[in-house]
Design an enzyme around this catalytic site. Structure first.
Site, PDB file in Angstrom:
ATOM      1  N   ASN A 248      -2.719  -1.413  -6.008  1.00  0.00           N
ATOM      2  CA  ASN A 248      -2.907  -1.522  -4.560  1.00  0.00           C
ATOM      3  C   ASN A 248      -1.859  -2.464  -3.963  1.00  0.00           C
ATOM      4  O   ASN A 248      -2.171  -3.452  -3.290  1.00  0.00           O
ATOM      5  CB  ASN A 248      -4.321  -2.023  -4.248  1.00  0.00           C
ATOM      6  CG  ASN A 248      -4.818  -1.535  -2.906  1.00  0.00           C
ATOM      7  OD1 ASN A 248      -4.080  -0.948  -2.118  1.00  0.00           O
ATOM      8  ND2 ASN A 248      -6.086  -1.791  -2.611  1.00  0.00           N
TER       9      ASN A 248
ATOM     10  N   HIS B 220     -12.728  -4.859   1.666  1.00  0.00           N
ATOM     11  CA  HIS B 220     -13.241  -3.702   0.932  1.00  0.00           C
ATOM     12  C   HIS B 220     -14.628  -3.294   1.402  1.00  0.00           C
ATOM     13  O   HIS B 220     -14.960  -2.108   1.397  1.00  0.00           O
ATOM     14  CB  HIS B 220     -13.281  -4.005  -0.572  1.00  0.00           C
ATOM     15  CG  HIS B 220     -11.958  -3.849  -1.254  1.00  0.00           C
ATOM     16  ND1 HIS B 220     -11.068  -4.890  -1.399  1.00  0.00           N
ATOM     17  CD2 HIS B 220     -11.363  -2.766  -1.819  1.00  0.00           C
ATOM     18  CE1 HIS B 220      -9.987  -4.458  -2.034  1.00  0.00           C
ATOM     19  NE2 HIS B 220     -10.142  -3.175  -2.303  1.00  0.00           N
TER      20      HIS B 220
END
Length: 513
Positions: A354, A385
């Protein structure tokens, strides 16, 4: 009960045109819509580069087309839920245009992250963990990154407030003027990155739309070559993205095949199956946990690699030329699969996973926090998240692990550099330790709930928690903590493709998981 499960499988707020395809393949309709839109975006990206290039269309036309197609994709996938994404983009633009430049980054951060968090909360309390696999919060997360990235860059550019030398690595060219509405919408909602991202630099996006993206990179590469005593190019290099796109599509096909053949046969939830936990020996539980986590990665590899290919097909994502004169199309790559699978340290793994989210966290939090930077960055990552407890177990667990890994590396690594055999043995042991530690750390991220997380931790006897805390405490007395920027520079070789290209942006994002 079976009928209810089937209804959930084919439930969506978006278009149901492809429902027969979903029933035929046995896939949720939201996944079918997602795949269809990404493949459509890939085809549209080739058309955009060839027939709507800067030589054939004005920047306004390119901005408008990219924006309208992106909004259309959102509506197709999420229906009226796409209004959430459009609302936060419009609200943030109003803040950027009307807000005080000295505080615009703060206002935008609170607005975007606050709205994102509210949507995350609704996922937990409304859906009660029974969420759609590709719900609208994914694109909203990407938009949040872009909105805040631009706001911070505008603040730094207009106030000339840069964060020492590290800031210039993240934002080499800061925007000096606030964007027009169409530029802002194009940056946030363009069809290339509206579903999966990745987050990119605003100036790079504008250069791409206006036709300067590749030429600027070639000039920078030529200037760097001239500083090193080279004469530059004998002829204009061929920088077509076709080979890069084909290579990434092959990777996507392999990941998709792996998902259908292997991933489905190793469900994550089996790690907390009562019979398995009660009767299987520790080594069997550890082995299954390792392979189930390994098998869970390809779905992320697939999504990120396909998104990268879509951007490259449109002509966006060119970093420069490597040492052998070949073009590098990894400027906005979000994953380095080889770097992940061969990682011999916790930091190296994080650097290659990521990637663009790591760059964002570094830019908006790590480099700006006056103290407790590591902890604050992990907490921001967890909040970004979502609000599932598993996310917080993962990122909070990562704090002592990161501290222990740094201290341990400083303490023992130099003892194994004397010979090739010792170094190989060290690399093998640290690879195994890294992969098992990652497995333990990210398991709650996939299990989500408190009950499942505690069950898993108990089955593992909390061994990574205990070892990392003891190591961090014991070695802390031996080594005074150094600035993370120093450790970053000493290990920057772990950044994706750094051995192949001379990066213009720093991808040394060691704080993200």
């Amino acid at each position: 009960m079976g009928e209810r499960a089937e209804d959930l499988l084919f439930k969506t707020t978006g278009s149901k045109w492809l429902l027969p395809v979903g029933r035929l393949l046995g896939l949720p309709i939201d996944q079918v819509n997602f795949m269809s839109c990404q493949l459509f975006a890939l085809a549209a990206a080739f058309w955009f580069r060839l027939y709507l290039s800067p030589g054939h269309a004005s920047p306004l036309v390119r901005h408008t087309f990219a924006t309208l197609l992106g909004i259309g994709i959102l509506i197709f996938c999420f229906g009226w839920y796409s209004a959430h994404i459009l609302a936060v983009v419009v609200a943030s633009y109003f803040i950027i245009v009307k807000g005080d430049i000295n505080n615009v980054h703060r206002y935008t951060m609170v607005t975007a992250m606050g709205y994102l968090t509210a949507c995350h909360v609704s996922r937990v309390f409304i859906y009660n963990y029974g969420i759609l696999s590709t719900d609208f919060s994914g694109p909203l997360m990407i938009v949040t990154q872009k909105i805040t990235t631009l706001a911070f860059q505008l603040h730094d550019g207009e106030t000339n407030e840069c964060l020492s030398a590290r800031c210039s690595l993240i934002t080499p060219v800061l925007p000096r003027a606030r964007p027009s509405l169409i530029e802002y919408l194009s940056y946030n909602l363009n069809f290339l990155s509206v579903l999966v991202g990745p987050c990119s630099n605003y100036k790079d996006h504008i250069d791409f739309i206006e036709g300067r993206h590749i030429s600027q990179r070639l000039k920078q590469h030529a200037a760097a070559a001239a500083r090193n005593g080279h004469n530059g190019y004998d002829r204009t290099p061929d920088v077509s993205p076709l080979k890069a796109v084909c290579r990434k599509l092959v990777v996507c096909c392999c990941c998709l095949l792996f998902f259908f053949v292997v991933t489905r046969s190793l469900p994550i939830t089996f790690n907390v199956n009562p019979d398995f936990v009660s009767h299987a020996p520790f080594l069997s539980r550890l082995t299954y946990a390792f392979f189930s986590i390994q098998a869970a990665r390809p779905k992320f590899y697939f999504a990120w690699t396909l998104a990268d290919a879509v951007n490259n097909a449109a002509g966006f994502g060119f970093r420069g030329m490597d040492g052998s004169g070949k073009p590098c199309w990894d400027l906005i790559s979000n994953v380095n699969i080889i770097g992940i699978e061969t990682a011999t340290s916790f930091k190296t793994f994080i650097d290659n996973w990521n990637i663009q989210t790591g760059v964002w966290l570094k830019a908006v939090c790590y480099d700006r926090a006056p103290r407790h930077r590591l902890a604050l960055t992990f907490i921001l990552s967890a909040l970004w998240h979502g609000v599932y407890p598993g996310y917080y177990f993962t990122f909070i667990t990562a704090i002592p692990i990161t501290m222990a890994a740094r201290a341990l590396r400083r303490s023992i690594r130099h003892h194994f550099l004397g010979s090739r055999g010792l170094k190989l043995g060290y690399d093998v042991v640290t690879w195994m330790a890294t992969q098992l530690t990652i497995c333990y750390t990210v398991m709650p991220f996939l299990l989500l709930s408190v009950d499942h997380t505690i069950t898993y931790y108990r089955s593992m006897y909390f061994h990574v928690h205990i070892i990392s805390v003891l190591a961090a405490v014991a070695l802390h007395r031996k080594h005074k903590p150094t600035e993370d920027s120093k450790s970053a520079s000493s290990s920057s070789s772990s950044a994706p493709s750094s051995s192949q290209c001379q990066p213009v942006h720093s991808n040394n994002n060691k704080k993200v998981l």
